[in-house]
Design a protein around this motif. Structure first.
Motif, mmCIF file in Angstrom:
data_model
loop_
_atom_site.group_PDB
_atom_site.id
_atom_site.type_symbol
_atom_site.label_atom_id
_atom_site.label_comp_id
_atom_site.label_asym_id
_atom_site.label_seq_id
_atom_site.Cartn_x
_atom_site.Cartn_y
_atom_site.Cartn_z
ATOM 1 N N ILE A 1 8.745 7.909 -4.279
ATOM 2 C CA ILE A 1 8.831 7.045 -3.110
ATOM 3 C C ILE A 1 10.270 6.558 -2.961
ATOM 4 C CG2 ILE A 1 7.950 4.955 -2.025
ATOM 5 C CD1 ILE A 1 5.552 5.193 -4.005
ATOM 6 N N PHE B 1 10.399 2.712 1.025
ATOM 7 C CA PHE B 1 9.146 2.469 1.733
ATOM 8 C C PHE B 1 8.716 1.041 1.452
ATOM 9 C CE2 PHE B 1 4.449 2.561 1.963
ATOM 10 C CZ PHE B 1 4.313 2.923 3.289
ATOM 11 N N THR C 1 1.536 -0.823 -2.367
ATOM 12 C CA THR C 1 2.535 -0.086 -1.602
ATOM 13 C C THR C 1 2.563 1.375 -2.018
ATOM 14 O OG1 THR C 1 3.853 -2.080 -1.330
ATOM 15 C CG2 THR C 1 4.978 0.011 -0.966
ATOM 16 N N SER D 1 1.690 4.461 0.489
ATOM 17 C CA SER D 1 2.597 5.589 0.750
ATOM 18 C C SER D 1 1.859 6.910 0.568
ATOM 19 C CB SER D 1 3.819 5.525 -0.164
ATOM 20 O OG SER D 1 3.459 5.800 -1.499
ATOM 21 N N TRP E 1 1.241 9.675 3.527
ATOM 22 C CA TRP E 1 1.576 11.091 3.332
ATOM 23 C C TRP E 1 0.364 11.972 3.646
ATOM 24 C CZ3 TRP E 1 -0.585 14.643 0.027
ATOM 25 C CH2 TRP E 1 0.036 15.882 -0.012
#
Length: 50
Positions: free
Chosen positions: A7, A10, A36, A40, A44
């Motif tokens: 990541i 983000f 978080t 993410s 995706w």
């Protein structure tokens, strides 16, 4: 199978790399980025399915 989640920039995470295996459990204190990281991965997946 996804083996690594990387990541960058983000939400509150500037940079994170998480090794994934068969079963993964996110454990940590409040406000450490657990949700978080999952968000993410969900984002995706939504992009991949479109």
């Amino acid at each position: 199978m996804i083996t690594r989640l990387k990541i960058s920039r983000f939400k509150g995470l500037q940079s994170a790399e998480i090794e994934l295996g068969g079963n993964v459990v996110f454990i940590g204190p409040n406000n450490s980025g657990k949700s978080t990281a999952l968000q993410s991965l969900t984002l995706w997946d939504a992009g991949w399915r479109r």
